[in-house]
Every structure is written in C-alpha cells, then in structure tokens.
Design a protein around this motif. Structure first.
Motif, PDB file in Angstrom:
ATOM      1  N   VAL A   3      -0.872  -4.595  -5.407  1.00 44.28           N
ATOM      2  CA  VAL A   3      -0.567  -3.091  -4.553  1.00 44.28           C
ATOM      3  C   VAL A   3      -2.473  -2.324  -5.212  1.00 44.28           C
ATOM      4  O   VAL A   3      -3.186  -2.447  -5.335  1.00 44.28           O
ATOM      5  CB  VAL A   3       0.151  -2.176  -5.517  1.00 44.28           C
ATOM      6  CG1 VAL A   3      -0.021  -0.747  -4.992  1.00 44.28           C
ATOM      7  CG2 VAL A   3       1.252  -2.780  -6.124  1.00 44.28           C
ATOM      8  N   VAL A   4      -2.407  -1.754  -3.679  1.00 46.27           N
ATOM      9  CA  VAL A   4      -3.924  -1.038  -3.533  1.00 46.27           C
ATOM     10  C   VAL A   4      -3.352   0.164  -2.399  1.00 46.27           C
ATOM     11  O   VAL A   4      -2.825   0.781  -1.268  1.00 46.27           O
ATOM     12  CB  VAL A   4      -4.219  -1.391  -2.517  1.00 46.27           C
ATOM     13  CG1 VAL A   4      -5.998  -1.019  -2.247  1.00 46.27           C
ATOM     14  CG2 VAL A   4      -5.055  -3.124  -3.102  1.00 46.27           C
ATOM     15  N   PRO A   5      -3.578   1.282  -3.782  1.00 48.92           N
ATOM     16  CA  PRO A   5      -2.903   3.010  -3.410  1.00 48.92           C
ATOM     17  C   PRO A   5      -3.229   3.068  -1.085  1.00 48.92           C
ATOM     18  O   PRO A   5      -5.096   2.391  -1.752  1.00 48.92           O
ATOM     19  CB  PRO A   5      -3.133   3.705  -3.774  1.00 48.92           C
ATOM     20  CG  PRO A   5      -3.620   3.381  -4.778  1.00 48.92           C
ATOM     21  CD  PRO A   5      -4.101   1.574  -4.998  1.00 48.92           C
ATOM     22  N   HIS A   6      -2.541   3.524  -0.821  1.00 50.32           N
ATOM     23  CA  HIS A   6      -3.134   3.823   0.623  1.00 50.32           C
ATOM     24  C   HIS A   6      -3.929   5.993   0.206  1.00 50.32           C
ATOM     25  O   HIS A   6      -3.362   6.126  -0.364  1.00 50.32           O
ATOM     26  CB  HIS A   6      -2.113   3.728   1.500  1.00 50.32           C
ATOM     27  CG  HIS A   6      -2.407   4.446   3.059  1.00 50.32           C
ATOM     28  ND1 HIS A   6      -3.357   4.256   3.869  1.00 50.32           N
ATOM     29  CD2 HIS A   6      -2.190   5.455   3.802  1.00 50.32           C
ATOM     30  CE1 HIS A   6      -3.541   4.509   5.014  1.00 50.32           C
ATOM     31  NE2 HIS A   6      -2.863   5.338   4.733  1.00 50.32           N
ATOM     32  N   VAL A   7      -4.939   5.726   1.123  1.00 49.88           N
ATOM     33  CA  VAL A   7      -4.938   7.178   1.425  1.00 49.88           C
ATOM     34  C   VAL A   7      -5.175   7.667   2.155  1.00 49.88           C
ATOM     35  O   VAL A   7      -5.546   6.955   3.590  1.00 49.88           O
ATOM     36  CB  VAL A   7      -6.944   6.944   0.230  1.00 49.88           C
ATOM     37  CG1 VAL A   7      -6.894   8.727   0.353  1.00 49.88           C
ATOM     38  CG2 VAL A   7      -6.851   6.937  -0.702  1.00 49.88           C
ATOM     39  N   THR A   8      -4.416   8.737   2.845  1.00 48.89           N
ATOM     40  CA  THR A   8      -4.501   9.254   3.762  1.00 48.89           C
ATOM     41  C   THR A   8      -5.177  10.561   4.435  1.00 48.89           C
ATOM     42  O   THR A   8      -5.802  10.697   5.751  1.00 48.89           O
ATOM     43  CB  THR A   8      -2.829   8.994   4.061  1.00 48.89           C
ATOM     44  OG1 THR A   8      -2.874   9.645   6.282  1.00 48.89           O
ATOM     45  CG2 THR A   8      -2.266   9.934   3.439  1.00 48.89           C
ATOM     46  N   GLN A  62       0.643  -1.530   0.103  1.00 50.35           N
ATOM     47  CA  GLN A  62       0.133   0.202   0.073  1.00 50.35           C
ATOM     48  C   GLN A  62       0.843   1.371   0.085  1.00 50.35           C
ATOM     49  O   GLN A  62       0.816   1.936   1.187  1.00 50.35           O
ATOM     50  CB  GLN A  62      -0.554  -0.002   0.937  1.00 50.35           C
ATOM     51  CG  GLN A  62      -1.774  -1.222   1.467  1.00 50.35           C
ATOM     52  CD  GLN A  62      -3.212  -0.758   1.590  1.00 50.35           C
ATOM     53  OE1 GLN A  62      -3.084  -0.695   3.465  1.00 50.35           O
ATOM     54  NE2 GLN A  62      -3.627   0.309   1.100  1.00 50.35           N
ATOM     55  N   PRO A  63       0.980   2.366  -1.227  1.00 50.84           N
ATOM     56  CA  PRO A  63       2.270   3.116  -1.304  1.00 50.84           C
ATOM     57  C   PRO A  63       0.950   4.213  -1.392  1.00 50.84           C
ATOM     58  O   PRO A  63       0.024   4.643  -1.562  1.00 50.84           O
ATOM     59  CB  PRO A  63       2.527   2.436  -2.300  1.00 50.84           C
ATOM     60  CG  PRO A  63       1.754   2.182  -3.556  1.00 50.84           C
ATOM     61  CD  PRO A  63       1.046   1.319  -2.008  1.00 50.84           C
TER      62      PRO A  63
END
Length: 136
Positions: free
Chosen positions: A65-70, A40-41
């Motif tokens: 891959v699953v992009p992280h949303v912060t 999770q980048p």
C-alpha cells in the motif's frame, strides 16, 4: 478488473490502482483478479477507517500500500502520512513537491521531511493546525 489483470500479467512494472475508488466492495474484484501490484488509497475519498479496511484487504492479497496524495490540502496529506506510519504493508507515502508546498501554505507548522521521508506530525489529531483565515 479483468482487463487490468490481463495488462498486469503482460507488464514487468507493477500497476498502481485505487485512488479513485472509495470502498472495499469496489476494490475487491481488482484484488481477486490480481489486477494491481500497488494499492493506492486516497484518504480524501475513502476516509481513514475504510482506508484501514482496504489496507487489510491489500495485505490479504499480498499487495503493498502507498497512499495517494491528490489535492494539496494539509489535512489529507497529514492523514496519508499517519496512515502510512500505521499500516504494516505500507513503507512509502506518495510525494509531490507541489502538493506539499501548497498544503504547507495553509498550516501553522509545515509538514516537513527528513531527506526522502515525511516526518509524522506529532500534535494531537492529525498533528496539524490550519492557519486562520485572513482577518481573524
């Protein structure tokens, strides 16, 4: 990395990891150790270019891959959506309704969804425009 790998071997649920790391050099030991099941980048931390390099590293190790949303900023969310659409080993993007609601408060055209899927913004650049500050 070794403790994460030991934990990953003991669990049936894949470990997601990566949002606090910024470079391939930081993540490589985790990939080599088999310490994660989902990478999770966080594009707000690693950037798009390094994120693509990291996604390639994940693919080399058979890790989705699953992009992280912060942080609820429209540019970061839009970058994550575009990234998810462009990366072969990525079929999801993290969803947080509160992050989406806050991000959309500052966008001229809100990021929208079709059911459970984000609609990739289609304007130039990241596909979004920020609302002008009050008084402009």
């Amino acid at each position: 990395p070794l403790a994460h790998a030991a934990l990953a071997r003991e669990l049936s649920v894949p470990i997601a990891l990566g949002e606090s790391y910024r470079t391939r050099h930081e993540m490589l030991p985790f990939f080599r150790a088999g310490a994660l099941g989902v990478y999770q980048p966080d594009l707000g931390r690693c950037g798009i270019t390094e994120g693509l390099r990291l996604a390639a590293l994940a693919a080399d190790h058979g890790v989705p891959v699953v992009p992280h949303v912060t942080i609820a900023f429209g540019p970061q969310l839009a970058a994550a959506i575009h990234f998810a659409a462009a990366v072969d080993n990525c079929s999801l993007a993290e969803y947080n309704p509160q992050v989406l609601a806050v991000a959309n408060r500052f966008l001229v055209s809100p990021i929208s969804m079709d059911g459970s899927r984000y609609i990739v913004p289609s304007a130039s650049g990241l596909g979004i425009n920020l609302t002008p500050p009050p008084g402009d």
